[in-house]
Design an enzyme around this catalytic site. Structure first.
Site, short mmCIF file in Angstrom:
data_model
loop_
_atom_site.label_atom_id
_atom_site.label_comp_id
_atom_site.label_asym_id
_atom_site.label_seq_id
_atom_site.Cartn_x
_atom_site.Cartn_y
_atom_site.Cartn_z
N ARG A 176 0.82 -1.20 0.00
CA ARG A 176 0.00 0.00 0.00
C ARG A 176 0.86 1.26 0.00
O ARG A 176 0.51 2.26 -0.61
CB ARG A 176 -0.91 -0.01 1.24
CG ARG A 176 -1.94 1.07 1.18
CD ARG A 176 -2.69 1.32 2.48
NE ARG A 176 -2.96 0.18 3.31
CZ ARG A 176 -3.45 0.30 4.53
NH1 ARG A 176 -3.72 1.48 5.03
NH2 ARG A 176 -3.66 -0.76 5.27
N TYR A 177 1.97 1.23 0.74
CA TYR A 177 2.90 2.36 0.80
C TYR A 177 4.13 1.99 0.01
O TYR A 177 4.67 0.90 0.18
CB TYR A 177 3.30 2.64 2.25
CG TYR A 177 2.15 2.83 3.20
CD1 TYR A 177 1.49 4.06 3.28
CD2 TYR A 177 1.73 1.79 4.03
CE1 TYR A 177 0.44 4.24 4.17
CE2 TYR A 177 0.68 1.97 4.91
CZ TYR A 177 0.04 3.19 4.98
OH TYR A 177 -0.99 3.37 5.85
N ARG A 203 7.32 0.30 1.77
CA ARG A 203 7.24 -0.90 2.61
C ARG A 203 6.11 -1.81 2.15
O ARG A 203 5.05 -1.34 1.73
CB ARG A 203 7.08 -0.53 4.09
CG ARG A 203 5.92 0.40 4.40
CD ARG A 203 6.33 1.30 5.58
NE ARG A 203 5.23 2.03 6.18
CZ ARG A 203 4.80 3.22 5.74
NH1 ARG A 203 5.32 3.79 4.66
NH2 ARG A 203 3.81 3.83 6.37
N CYS A 224 -2.24 -18.43 13.54
CA CYS A 224 -1.79 -17.67 14.70
C CYS A 224 -1.72 -18.60 15.91
O CYS A 224 -2.35 -19.65 15.93
CB CYS A 224 -2.76 -16.54 15.02
SG CYS A 224 -3.04 -15.43 13.64
N CYS A 226 -7.50 -13.61 18.15
CA CYS A 226 -8.04 -12.48 18.89
C CYS A 226 -9.45 -12.22 18.37
O CYS A 226 -9.66 -12.18 17.15
CB CYS A 226 -7.15 -11.27 18.66
SG CYS A 226 -5.40 -11.69 18.89
N CYS A 283 -9.77 -9.30 15.86
CA CYS A 283 -8.79 -9.26 14.76
C CYS A 283 -9.39 -8.65 13.49
O CYS A 283 -10.47 -9.04 13.05
CB CYS A 283 -8.31 -10.67 14.45
SG CYS A 283 -7.27 -10.77 12.99
N ARG A 329 -8.19 -9.05 10.55
CA ARG A 329 -8.07 -10.02 9.44
C ARG A 329 -8.80 -11.31 9.79
O ARG A 329 -8.46 -12.37 9.27
CB ARG A 329 -6.60 -10.32 9.15
CG ARG A 329 -5.85 -9.15 8.58
CD ARG A 329 -4.66 -9.57 7.73
NE ARG A 329 -3.97 -8.37 7.27
CZ ARG A 329 -2.85 -7.89 7.80
NH1 ARG A 329 -2.25 -8.54 8.79
NH2 ARG A 329 -2.31 -6.80 7.33
N ASP A 342 -10.06 -1.53 14.07
CA ASP A 342 -10.54 -1.67 12.69
C ASP A 342 -11.84 -2.46 12.74
O ASP A 342 -11.91 -3.49 13.42
CB ASP A 342 -9.50 -2.41 11.82
CG ASP A 342 -8.19 -1.65 11.72
OD1 ASP A 342 -8.24 -0.42 11.56
OD2 ASP A 342 -7.13 -2.29 11.81
N ASP A 369 -6.35 3.46 11.05
CA ASP A 369 -6.17 2.98 9.69
C ASP A 369 -7.50 3.29 9.00
O ASP A 369 -8.54 2.71 9.34
CB ASP A 369 -5.89 1.46 9.70
CG ASP A 369 -4.90 1.08 8.62
OD1 ASP A 369 -4.98 1.68 7.53
OD2 ASP A 369 -4.07 0.19 8.86
N LYS A 396 -2.83 4.93 7.15
CA LYS A 396 -2.81 5.18 8.60
C LYS A 396 -2.50 6.65 8.87
O LYS A 396 -1.60 7.20 8.25
CB LYS A 396 -1.71 4.34 9.25
CG LYS A 396 -1.98 2.84 9.29
CD LYS A 396 -0.86 2.15 10.06
CE LYS A 396 -1.08 0.67 10.19
NZ LYS A 396 -0.96 -0.04 8.89
#
Ligand code: PLP
Ligand code: SF4
Length: 346
Positions: A93-94, A97, A106, A110, A113, A115, A275, A312, A319
């Site tokens: 996206r940037y 990076r 994982c 969570c 989460c 995602r 998010d 975000d 962000k």
């Protein structure tokens, strides 16, 4: 610790047998665990056994019946990962990076989460061929200065798999630095073993690990020990925290967490606004409340223990910091508010 806490809880039956939810509550959770992955490691289960299922740690990891309810502003891909994915396993996206996602598995899942629709044991990690395609994308994109390995949780990979990835990145001249996002040092500290530490220690490029931690109760003796070993392996440690209702939406709780992180050698980096992934309504903290909390820490707590409060932007616009502003007025008549709430003309 009782026997059931000794192995990772991955099914509703195991969750019920652990005593972390009662039989009646478990019945209401079938639809949730069918849709979203469940995993509670022994390290985390032991905290919840002591603190209670409705505690700050319990709320983060124990499924809740409301997770099947999707609020209007909630979306499956809240920050637009999919629209910024040029090849499988990369989100770019940037310009400077890119994210590399070698696994969607994982140590713990969570409940908040962002995602959550994309992670879990049923999602395979990148195949060897897909990993090579992802690395090729990084090789042929000279603007990528930093590779952020995330997922899923990259530190659950075998030391050998991680070695393959880090060695490949070491060979790419334009990649200056590597970041790894992980909850493993906190949720499964036993996984930070000598083989893994050796891989990190022998990498040529600087490695930064963004450790996810939302409450001081998660900084167990084992977790602090794992963090110390990581630091001794030459890794720089940063902290990532999500602001969560009923978990850490309180200045005192965050002060204890951020001080605890700094004391464990971790620099708090970002405090994230939640998010809006599906079924996360119970964790929402309004931004105005978030700003109030952040403001209460300024002046009172060491600057080292102050992360940037970050949003975000939904949809994938990027962000941005959303902390409180201390300036008002306009050029020539600027007013600044000090940490004690007094105003000064500039
Ligand atoms: C969050 C994010 C990053 C990292 O942003 P920083 O501000 O550098 O921490 C990079 N790429 C994507 C796609 C992200 O979502
Ligand atoms: S460890 Fe990270 S990716 Fe995995 S469930 Fe938690 S927030 Fe999501």
């Amino acid at each position: 610790m009782n026997a059931s806490a000794a192995s990772t809880i991955r099914t509703l039956t195991q969750l019920r047998d652990s005593g972390l939810v009662d039989a009646a509550a478990a019945q209401n959770l079938a639809a949730v665990t069918e849709r979203y992955a469940l995993s509670i490691t022994p390290e985390v289960a032991a905290i919840i056994q002591t603190q209670g299922s409705d505690s700050a740690v319990g709320r983060q990891y124990i499924p809740h019946a409301d997770e099947v309810i999707t609020a209007p502003e909630e979306t499956a891909d809240p920050i637009g990962d999919k629209t910024h994915s040029p090849v499988k396993g990369i989100v770019h996206r940037y310009a400077d990076r890119a994210l590399l996602m070698p696994t969607q598995i994982c140590a713990v899942y969570c409940r908040f989460c962002f995602r959550r629709e994309a992670v879990g044991p049923e999602h395979a990690g990148l195949s060897d061929a897909d990993l090579q395609t992802a690395l090729d994308y990084i090789r042929r994109t000279p603007k990528i200065w930093e590779v952020i390995i995330t997922g899923g949780d990259p530190l659950i990979l075998s030391a050998r798999r991680l070695q393959t990835i880090l060695s490949a990145l070491d060979e790419i001249p334009h990649v200056a630095t590597i970041r790894i996002h992980s909850r493993v040092p906190i949720a499964a500290p036993e996984h930070i073993d000598d083989a893994l530490l050796n891989v990190l220690r022998t990498a040529h490029k600087p490695i930064n690990i963004a450790v996810h931690c939302n409450h001081a109760d998660e900084l167990t003796a084992n977790a602090v020990h794992a963090l110390r070993k990581l630091r001794q392996s030459g890794v720089m440690l940063f902290g990532q925290t999500v602001l969560l209702a009923g978990v850490n939406d309180d200045a005192g709780i965050l002060e204890t967490l951020f001080r605890g992180l700094v004391a464990a050698g971790v620099k708090p980096y970002y405090l994230h606004q939640l998010d809006r992934a599906p079924g996360t309504e119970r964790f929402v903290v309004p931004i105005a409340r978030g700003q109030e909390i952040v403001k209460a820490l300024r002046g009172k707590v060491s600057g080292l223990a102050q992360p940037t409060y970050i949003l975000d932007i939904p949809g994938g616009a990027g962000k941005v910091p959303i902390g409180p502003s201390y300036l008002s007025g306009h050029d020539g008549a600027l007013v600044v508010e000090d940490p004690n709430g007094l105003t000064h003309l500039l």
